[in-house]
Design an enzyme around this catalytic site. Structure first.
Site, PDB file in Angstrom:
ATOM      1  N   HIS A 308       0.853  -1.183   0.000  1.00 30.23           N
ATOM      2  CA  HIS A 308       0.000   0.000   0.000  1.00 30.23           C
ATOM      3  C   HIS A 308       0.888   1.231   0.000  1.00 30.23           C
ATOM      4  CE1 HIS A 308      -3.153   2.818   1.147  1.00 30.23           C
ATOM      5  NE2 HIS A 308      -3.988   1.903   0.694  1.00 30.23           N
ATOM      6  N   ASP A 366      -7.969  -5.585   0.239  1.00 29.68           N
ATOM      7  CA  ASP A 366      -8.442  -6.385  -0.896  1.00 29.68           C
ATOM      8  C   ASP A 366      -8.059  -7.851  -0.794  1.00 29.68           C
ATOM      9  OD1 ASP A 366      -9.717  -4.328  -2.229  1.00 29.68           O
ATOM     10  OD2 ASP A 366      -7.824  -3.589  -3.030  1.00 29.68           O
TER      11      ASP A 366
HETATM   12  N1  CMC Z   1       4.172  -7.473  -4.875  1.00 30.62           N
HETATM   13  C1  CMC Z   1       5.504  -7.422  -5.056  1.00 30.62           C
HETATM   14  N2  CMC Z   1       6.248  -6.306  -4.901  1.00 30.62           N
HETATM   15  C2  CMC Z   1       5.615  -5.187  -4.554  1.00 30.62           C
HETATM   16  C3  CMC Z   1       4.216  -5.162  -4.342  1.00 30.62           C
HETATM   17  C4  CMC Z   1       3.498  -6.344  -4.522  1.00 30.62           C
HETATM   18  N3  CMC Z   1       2.182  -6.381  -4.327  1.00 30.62           N
HETATM   19  N4  CMC Z   1       3.847  -3.902  -3.998  1.00 30.62           N
HETATM   20  C5  CMC Z   1       4.957  -3.171  -4.002  1.00 30.62           C
HETATM   21  N5  CMC Z   1       6.036  -3.940  -4.313  1.00 30.62           N
HETATM   22  C6  CMC Z   1       7.440  -3.505  -4.357  1.00 30.62           C
HETATM   23  C7  CMC Z   1       7.721  -2.717  -5.626  1.00 30.62           C
HETATM   24  O1  CMC Z   1       8.202  -3.548  -6.656  1.00 30.62           O
HETATM   25  C8  CMC Z   1       8.745  -1.721  -5.135  1.00 30.62           C
HETATM   26  O2  CMC Z   1      10.005  -2.361  -5.110  1.00 30.62           O
HETATM   27  P1  CMC Z   1      11.352  -1.511  -5.424  1.00 30.62           P
HETATM   28  O3  CMC Z   1      11.419  -0.456  -4.361  1.00 30.62           O
HETATM   29  O4  CMC Z   1      12.433  -2.529  -5.310  1.00 30.62           O
HETATM   30  O5  CMC Z   1      11.183  -0.931  -6.783  1.00 30.62           O
HETATM   31  C9  CMC Z   1       8.359  -1.428  -3.688  1.00 30.62           C
HETATM   32  O6  CMC Z   1       7.626  -2.592  -3.268  1.00 30.62           O
HETATM   33  C10 CMC Z   1       7.464  -0.200  -3.529  1.00 30.62           C
HETATM   34  O7  CMC Z   1       6.395  -0.311  -4.450  1.00 30.62           O
HETATM   35  P2  CMC Z   1       5.776   0.926  -5.244  1.00 30.62           P
HETATM   36  O8  CMC Z   1       5.090   0.418  -6.457  1.00 30.62           O
HETATM   37  O9  CMC Z   1       6.824   1.973  -5.427  1.00 30.62           O
HETATM   38  O10 CMC Z   1       4.754   1.424  -4.166  1.00 30.62           O
HETATM   39  P3  CMC Z   1       3.479   2.306  -4.453  1.00 30.62           P
HETATM   40  O11 CMC Z   1       3.203   3.011  -3.190  1.00 30.62           O
HETATM   41  O12 CMC Z   1       3.671   3.147  -5.671  1.00 30.62           O
HETATM   42  O13 CMC Z   1       2.347   1.234  -4.807  1.00 30.62           O
HETATM   43  C11 CMC Z   1       0.531  -0.294  -4.618  1.00 30.62           C
HETATM   44  C12 CMC Z   1       1.356   0.811  -3.919  1.00 30.62           C
HETATM   45  C13 CMC Z   1      -0.709  -0.594  -3.768  1.00 30.62           C
HETATM   46  C14 CMC Z   1       0.057   0.225  -5.991  1.00 30.62           C
HETATM   47  C15 CMC Z   1       1.416  -1.564  -4.775  1.00 30.62           C
HETATM   48  O14 CMC Z   1       1.816  -2.036  -3.503  1.00 30.62           O
HETATM   49  C16 CMC Z   1       0.705  -2.661  -5.570  1.00 30.62           C
HETATM   50  O15 CMC Z   1       0.737  -2.639  -6.806  1.00 30.62           O
HETATM   51  N6  CMC Z   1       0.052  -3.656  -4.857  1.00 30.62           N
HETATM   52  C17 CMC Z   1      -0.735  -4.677  -5.516  1.00 30.62           C
HETATM   53  C18 CMC Z   1      -2.096  -4.103  -5.896  1.00 30.62           C
HETATM   54  C19 CMC Z   1      -3.006  -3.950  -4.703  1.00 30.62           C
HETATM   55  O16 CMC Z   1      -3.164  -4.842  -3.887  1.00 30.62           O
HETATM   56  N7  CMC Z   1      -3.679  -2.770  -4.638  1.00 30.62           N
HETATM   57  C20 CMC Z   1      -4.687  -2.494  -3.611  1.00 30.62           C
HETATM   58  C21 CMC Z   1      -4.264  -1.413  -2.677  1.00 30.62           C
HETATM   59  S1  CMC Z   1      -5.377  -1.305  -1.247  1.00 30.62           S
HETATM   60  C22 CMC Z   1      -6.930  -0.848  -1.877  1.00 30.62           C
HETATM   61  C23 CMC Z   1      -6.936   0.394  -2.689  1.00 30.62           C
HETATM   62  O17 CMC Z   1      -6.261   1.373  -2.377  1.00 30.62           O
HETATM   63  O18 CMC Z   1      -7.682   0.434  -3.669  1.00 30.62           O
END
Ligand code: CMC
Length: 431
Positions: A308, A366
């Protein structure tokens, strides 16, 4: 004695600029850069808004490090345990928990707005049967502006209130009808003697051929899912609603924009994506393969339902949702569901894996909601529409808050332009 206002000093090429610092009720201080461009001629750069507050708000607070979520100051665990969804809707919209009389009045108002204009049924019928219910919702909610002209004047507080009530009231009917249409069953009309969650379950699952009794435990679980999704401060879809609204767009258009944004798998679409992922994994022995893929920088795969932007601790909504999942699965006698076994093991492995620990990737809301919804009989395509109907009150409360701020402006981000500088035009025959 009042304290002197605090400032931060920014130095650019030897010239210093003082930036006011605002202290919020809770959370990090906020540097006010509103006058920066006028004074220093520079923009700030923050794609993804990782360090940018886009508005003032008094509705919802999240402490991502501690895993805390409050609405109007009340912790989400208390609201999910002691209140019900419409009570939380009132709290979000009006700022205080309702008295018994206020709640009764609010429930009556919402209940009496649940029917859709009869002609809207024709609008649903224009979609292909295989349309995703989110596609139908984006279209139908946007089209409400064509059916309810008497609540689109955003300068009139009474019209704003009616639009808010209509959206909260009609969203379950719209989501249920989107579902009924795709499965080829007749639309079920709302019933005024049922509570909000029971009404929704009945509109989704009743058929004219037989009586449908709403199970109170399922209705309570449904209500809790609505409550846990009600608002989440300035997330992508809420910010979309605020940005759309900043141009003066009508409330139905703004909420349709929010629904469109929510649909993406990184946001509300994650619940559908998560369950599809659990199905794809299929059995516990295949989990390590997927964990490795999630860690592989060259593989775009991510563990859906994990991570998140704000929570770097357990998502407090996930904690409550997990309890609800246990309750519902026990009631339905599906604790041995293979999907649940995969989910539990995946959670265990991910929480103990150094990659997930180091990056503070915890299960989010989720991860568990899909398991409950599937056990209740919803197809995966309905998961995100249910999120959308629950979040409508959050969107509309934030919309209302924005419009009641006399200083609100049209949202207009700037950019870091890296394209071509001005160049001479080349006629087509010389290219
Ligand atoms: N699986 C594997 N690696 C992950 C994941 C994941 N689910 N989420 C983040 N990472 C890694 C990512 O690769 C990155 O690594 P690095 O720093 O080495 O590049 C690091 O963790 C930080 O990730 P980010 O993409 O920079 O973080 P963000 O804040 O931009 O993204 C997120 C947040 C929710 C989009 C992401 O965690 C994600 O894609 N999760 C899966 C989708 C999901 O479950 N979304 C629902 C969120 S809760 C309900 C809502 O808000 O709607």
């Amino acid at each position: 004695m009042s304290e002197a206002p605090r400032t931060a000093t920014l130095t650019i090429d030897g010239t210093t600029y003082d930036l006011p610092i605002h202290s919020p009720t809770s959370g990090p201080d906020v540097l006010d850069i509103r006058k920066l461009y006028g004074q220093a001629g520079v923009f700030t750069y923050d794609p993804g808004f990782t360090s940018t507050a886009s508005c003032e708000s008094t509705i919802t607070y999240i402490d991502g490090e501690e895993g805390v979520l409050t609405h109007r100051g009340y912790p989400i665990g208390d609201l999910a345990g002691k209140s019900h969804y419409l009570e939380v809707c009132y709290l979000l919209l009006y700022g205080e928990l309702p008295t018994a009389a206020q709640l009764e009045d609010f429930e009556t108002t919402i209940t009496h707005h649940t029917m859709l204009h009869e002609q809207m049924g024709n609008f649903f019928r224009g979609f292909r049967r295989d349309a995703h219910p989110m596609a139908v919702m984006v279209g139908v909610v946007g089209a409400m502006s064509a059916f309810y002209h008497d609540s689109t004047d955003i300068s009139d507080p009474r019209q704003r209130e009616i639009a808010s009530h209509r959206l909260i009231a009609k969203m379950p009917t719209i989501a249920a009808w989107a579902y009924k249409y795709t499965i080829g069953q007749p639309f079920v009309y709302p019933r005024n003697d049922l509570d909000y969650a029971s009404n929704f379950l009945r509109m989704c699952f009743a058929v004219p051929a037989e009586e449908y009794e709403v199970n109170p435990i399922l209705s309570r679980a449904m209500d809790r899912i609505f409550t846990l999704h009600a608002d989440h401060e300035q997330n992508a879809s809420t910010s979309t609603v605020r940005l759309a609204s900043s141009s003066g767009a009508n409330p139905f258009a703004c909420i349709a924009a929010g629904i469109a944004c929510l649909w993406g798998p990184a946001h509300g679409g994650a619940n559908q994506a998560c369950l599809e992922m659990l199905k794809e994994i299929g059995s516990v022995d295949r989990i390590p393969e997927y964990i490795e893929r999630a860690k592989d920088k060259n593989d775009p795969f991510r563990l859906m339902g994990f991570g998140h932007r704000v929570y770097k601790n357990m998502d407090p909504r996930a904690t409550v949702m997990k309890e609800s999942a246990d309750e519902v699965l026990e009631l339905l006698g599906v604790e041995d569901n293979p999907l649940l076994q995969v989910a539990k093991e995946l959670e265990h492995i991910a929480l103990n894996d150094p990659y997930f620990k180091e990056k503070k990737l915890f299960p989010n809301v989720d991860f568990y909601s899909g398991i409950i919804l599937e056990a209740m009989g919803f197809p995966t395509s309905m998961f995100t529409p249910i999120f959308a109907l629950s979040r409508t009150v959050g969107w509309i409360s934030q919309w209302k808050e924005q419009l009641s701020d006399p200083a609100h402006k049209i949202g207009r981000p700037r950019q870091l332009y890296l394209g071509e500088d001005v160049r001479s035009y080349t006629d087509i025959e010389n290219r």
